[in-house]
Design a protein around this motif. Structure first.
Motif, mmCIF file in Angstrom:
data_model
loop_
_atom_site.group_PDB
_atom_site.id
_atom_site.type_symbol
_atom_site.label_atom_id
_atom_site.label_comp_id
_atom_site.label_asym_id
_atom_site.label_seq_id
_atom_site.Cartn_x
_atom_site.Cartn_y
_atom_site.Cartn_z
ATOM 1 N N LEU A 1 71.484 -6.069 21.813
ATOM 2 C CA LEU A 1 72.552 -5.093 22.036
ATOM 3 C C LEU A 1 73.307 -5.389 23.328
ATOM 4 O O LEU A 1 74.534 -5.270 23.377
ATOM 5 N N LYS A 2 72.585 -5.796 24.369
ATOM 6 C CA LYS A 2 73.238 -6.144 25.637
ATOM 7 C C LYS A 2 74.167 -7.336 25.452
ATOM 8 O O LYS A 2 75.260 -7.378 26.012
ATOM 9 N N SER A 3 73.734 -8.305 24.665
ATOM 10 C CA SER A 3 74.573 -9.490 24.452
ATOM 11 C C SER A 3 75.842 -9.131 23.681
ATOM 12 O O SER A 3 76.881 -9.766 23.876
ATOM 13 N N LEU A 4 75.758 -8.125 22.831
ATOM 14 C CA LEU A 4 76.957 -7.689 22.103
ATOM 15 C C LEU A 4 77.926 -6.960 23.022
ATOM 16 O O LEU A 4 79.133 -6.976 22.795
ATOM 17 N N GLN A 5 77.391 -6.311 24.061
ATOM 18 C CA GLN A 5 78.238 -5.592 25.005
ATOM 19 C C GLN A 5 79.047 -6.544 25.870
ATOM 20 O O GLN A 5 80.157 -6.243 26.264
ATOM 21 N N ARG B 1 67.713 1.372 16.522
ATOM 22 C CA ARG B 1 68.770 0.595 17.182
ATOM 23 C C ARG B 1 69.881 1.502 17.728
ATOM 24 O O ARG B 1 70.425 1.252 18.806
ATOM 25 N N GLU B 2 70.201 2.529 16.998
ATOM 26 C CA GLU B 2 71.230 3.474 17.460
ATOM 27 C C GLU B 2 70.789 4.154 18.760
ATOM 28 O O GLU B 2 71.577 4.304 19.691
ATOM 29 N N GLN B 3 69.533 4.546 18.822
ATOM 30 C CA GLN B 3 69.016 5.168 20.042
ATOM 31 C C GLN B 3 69.011 4.180 21.206
ATOM 32 O O GLN B 3 69.327 4.551 22.335
ATOM 33 N N LEU B 4 68.678 2.909 20.923
ATOM 34 C CA LEU B 4 68.707 1.908 21.991
ATOM 35 C C LEU B 4 70.130 1.689 22.506
ATOM 36 O O LEU B 4 70.350 1.516 23.698
ATOM 37 N N GLY B 5 71.102 1.714 21.592
ATOM 38 C CA GLY B 5 72.497 1.593 22.004
ATOM 39 C C GLY B 5 72.923 2.761 22.871
ATOM 40 O O GLY B 5 73.593 2.590 23.897
ATOM 41 N N SER B 6 72.514 3.952 22.481
ATOM 42 C CA SER B 6 72.823 5.139 23.277
ATOM 43 C C SER B 6 72.098 5.097 24.617
ATOM 44 O O SER B 6 72.624 5.561 25.627
ATOM 45 N N TYR B 7 70.904 4.516 24.633
ATOM 46 C CA TYR B 7 70.162 4.342 25.881
ATOM 47 C C TYR B 7 70.956 3.464 26.850
ATOM 48 O O TYR B 7 71.076 3.775 28.026
ATOM 49 N N LEU B 8 71.510 2.376 26.325
ATOM 50 C CA LEU B 8 72.309 1.489 27.167
ATOM 51 C C LEU B 8 73.521 2.208 27.758
ATOM 52 O O LEU B 8 73.905 1.966 28.892
ATOM 53 N N ALA C 1 56.450 -1.991 27.370
ATOM 54 C CA ALA C 1 57.046 -3.336 27.220
ATOM 55 C C ALA C 1 56.963 -3.828 25.783
ATOM 56 O O ALA C 1 56.557 -4.954 25.512
ATOM 57 N N CYS C 2 57.379 -2.962 24.869
ATOM 58 C CA CYS C 2 57.357 -3.288 23.435
ATOM 59 C C CYS C 2 58.246 -4.515 23.179
ATOM 60 O O CYS C 2 59.442 -4.477 23.445
ATOM 61 N N PRO C 3 57.670 -5.601 22.682
ATOM 62 C CA PRO C 3 58.464 -6.822 22.508
ATOM 63 C C PRO C 3 59.578 -6.668 21.478
ATOM 64 O O PRO C 3 60.637 -7.270 21.612
ATOM 65 N N TYR C 4 59.354 -5.853 20.446
ATOM 66 C CA TYR C 4 60.371 -5.644 19.424
ATOM 67 C C TYR C 4 61.579 -4.918 20.009
ATOM 68 O O TYR C 4 62.725 -5.302 19.798
ATOM 69 N N CYS C 5 61.314 -3.873 20.759
ATOM 70 C CA CYS C 5 62.402 -3.085 21.343
ATOM 71 C C CYS C 5 63.106 -3.854 22.457
ATOM 72 O O CYS C 5 64.328 -3.761 22.593
ATOM 73 N N LEU C 6 62.360 -4.617 23.234
ATOM 74 C CA LEU C 6 62.989 -5.423 24.279
ATOM 75 C C LEU C 6 63.916 -6.474 23.671
ATOM 76 O O LEU C 6 65.022 -6.710 24.178
ATOM 77 N N ALA C 7 63.501 -7.091 22.577
ATOM 78 C CA ALA C 7 64.359 -8.068 21.901
ATOM 79 C C ALA C 7 65.597 -7.388 21.332
ATOM 80 O O ALA C 7 66.711 -7.908 21.440
ATOM 81 N N ASN C 8 65.408 -6.229 20.736
ATOM 82 C CA ASN C 8 66.527 -5.468 20.179
ATOM 83 C C ASN C 8 67.498 -5.074 21.283
ATOM 84 O O ASN C 8 68.724 -5.168 21.129
#
Length: 137
Positions: free
Chosen positions: A105-109, A67-74, A94-101
């Motif tokens: 994260l986008k919704s929190l932004q 999740r931290e890496q996905l946040g940094s990706y954003l 198109a990993c469904p787990y990572c896309l949902a995560n």
């Protein structure tokens, strides 16, 4: 009827297929008893706890970023190689787990403007008040 592979059936069970592929698999399952038997066999294999390297890799999501890496990706704050890998993982795999995560994260932004302004005002008031106390000493 389209040819459905074992890999597609695994993807179907993991809910990893696109809507179009899922519909294609479901239609084929309705029409083919042999495909239904293959699906039941795959489900039994999974229930027994398949221990192949591929099964463990998929089950434990070893190639998924945390999740931290996905946040940094954003924020585009990763080194280019990792940024490219996560982009590939999300767009191509198109990993469904990572896309949902990522969507979470986008919704929190996206925070409502009044809430954001109120929070910033509270921080400012607190820090300004703290500075006033420090000056009096």
């Amino acid at each position: 009827m389209a040819k459905i592979t074992r890999e597609q059936l695994h993807g179907y069970l993991e809910d990893c297929l696109s809507d179009a592929e899922t519909a294609k698999v479901e239609q084929a399952l309705r029409e083919s008893e042999s495909l239904q038997r293959m699906l039941r066999a795959i489900m039994q294999e999974r229930d027994r706890g398949e221990h192949s390297i591929g099964a463990i890799w998929c089950r434990e999501r070893l190639s998924c970023p945390n999740r931290e890496q996905l946040g940094s990706y954003l924020l585009k704050a990763l080194d280019p190689a990792l940024q490219d890998y996560i982009d590939f993982h999300l767009r191509t795999v198109a990993c469904p787990y990572c896309l949902a995560n990522l969507e979470d994260l986008k919704s929190l932004q996206v925070e409502e403007a009044p809430k954001k302004q109120a929070r910033h005002r509270r921080f400012f008031e607190y820090s300004a008040g703290y500075l006033k106390v420090c000056r009096k000493k």
